[in-house]
Design an enzyme around this catalytic site. Structure first.
Site, PDB file in Angstrom:
ATOM      1  N   GLU A   1      -7.604  33.086 -19.121  1.00 52.81           N
ATOM      2  CA  GLU A   1      -8.085  32.242 -20.210  1.00 52.81           C
ATOM      3  C   GLU A   1      -9.597  32.972 -20.486  1.00 52.81           C
ATOM      4  O   GLU A   1     -10.385  32.683 -21.332  1.00 52.81           O
ATOM      5  CB  GLU A   1      -8.718  30.898 -19.388  1.00 52.81           C
TER       6      GLU A   1
ATOM      7  N   GLU B   1       6.071  17.285 -29.086  1.00 52.86           N
ATOM      8  CA  GLU B   1       6.807  15.876 -29.403  1.00 52.86           C
ATOM      9  C   GLU B   1       6.644  15.484 -30.904  1.00 52.86           C
ATOM     10  O   GLU B   1       7.339  14.294 -31.361  1.00 52.86           O
ATOM     11  CB  GLU B   1       5.743  14.981 -28.569  1.00 52.86           C
TER      12      GLU B   1
END
Length: 308
Positions: free
Chosen positions: A118, A87
């Site tokens: 992960e 963004e």
């Protein structure tokens, strides 16, 4: 780092006493319960204000020197980092490489669960090496439960390269420790749905990232007053926003604001500087560059010369 075999004691994994009858509540009471619990995200951010401010100052200084900002995470935390990074270009007209998101499992993990990836600290370290991170860069490790090996591996590798490091977790340091330059703890308590950290933990993480990236951009001169003067004019909505900013700050008609925007190369900041100082596009661009893109400083420099 806390042993992964003992996650049950973590704050984010505990059972919330306020939602023990979650499956029996009518819809209205469910909404009220969620709303009540979500208030804790605002409190958590307020309690971490000093650490957030320190993170803003460190990050702005590194980026001012030519560094980059990286968010590292897995699952929801990784997706939120990628979202915040994505963004920045349309909001502040930053190059895509200035703020980057690194998620365990790569781009595919954005739309498909890959939580098993992960657990590899070496993958986090490799992600840092691949991006040639240096002492000018800032790496933010995001992990709600605080234990994600991918994140810890990345932070350790980043520290070894001299980068500034920031840790963002939703558990207290007494449960999970991490040696970083800034340690941000966003303590929202147990989730309504036990262990589902996409809820309050995700909300508070988004709030914190909003504050971090936006305030860094404010420090870098990407904002004038509270206006998005570095907005990228790439579609009709953003052009309309740009024209609105120009009209509000200059008093010009929409037609005149449109003409000014085109003369500036669709750069609101430059358009404002040209209007307020009567400089040419080339002169205004040069002055902004001299002032590291800070519009207010550029305007004040011209006014100072005129006044003297």
């Amino acid at each position: 780092m806390t042993n992964l075999q003992s996650r049950g004691h973590l704050l984010t994994e505990q059972v919330n006493p306020n939602s023990l009858n979650l499956d029996q509540l009518p819809s209205l009471e469910l909404v009220e319960l969620f709303n009540s619990e979500d208030q804790k995200a605002l409190t958590a951010v307020a309690e971490a204000k000093n650490e957030l401010a320190k993170a803003i100052d460190i990050t702005a200084e590194r980026l001012r020197q030519g560094g980059r900002l990286f968010y590292v995470g897995a699952g929801t935390s990784g997706r939120l980092g990628v979202l915040d990074a994505a963004e920045c270009p349309p909001t502040f007209c930053t190059p895509p490489e200035l703020v980057q998101g690194i998620i365990a499992g790569g781009a595919g993990a954005l739309v498909r669960s890959s939580e098993d990836l992960e657990d590899r600290a070496e993958d986090g370290a490799e992600a840092i090496a691949q991006r040639h991170i240096t002492q000018l860069d800032v790496v933010v490790g995001i992990t709600a439960g605080g234990t994600t090996p991918f994140v810890h591996g990345a932070l350790q590798a980043a520290r070894q390269r001299g980068a500034a490091t920031i840790f963002m977790a939703c558990v207290p340091s007494s449960q999970v420790s991490c040696e970083t330059d800034v340690d941000i703890r966003l303590l929202t308590g147990p989730e309504i749905l036990a262990g589902s950290t996409r809820l309050k933990a995700g909300t508070v993480t988004k709030l914190a990232l909003n504050i971090l990236s936006t305030c860094v951009m404010v420090r870098l001169g990407k904002v004038y007053g509270n206006r998005m003067v570095d907005v990228a004019v790439t579609n009709h909505k953003l052009r309309d926003r740009a024209l609105g900013i120009l009209q509000d700050l200059t008093g010009l008609t929409r037609e005149a604001a449109g003409f000014l925007l085109e003369r500036s190369g669709k750069w609101v900041k430059l358009a404002l500087l040209m209007h307020w100082t009567n400089l040419s596009k080339a002169e205004g661009s040069k002055l902004l560059s001299e002032n590291q893109g800070n519009l207010r400083a550029a305007v004040n420099q011209v006014k100072g010369k005129v006044d003297s």
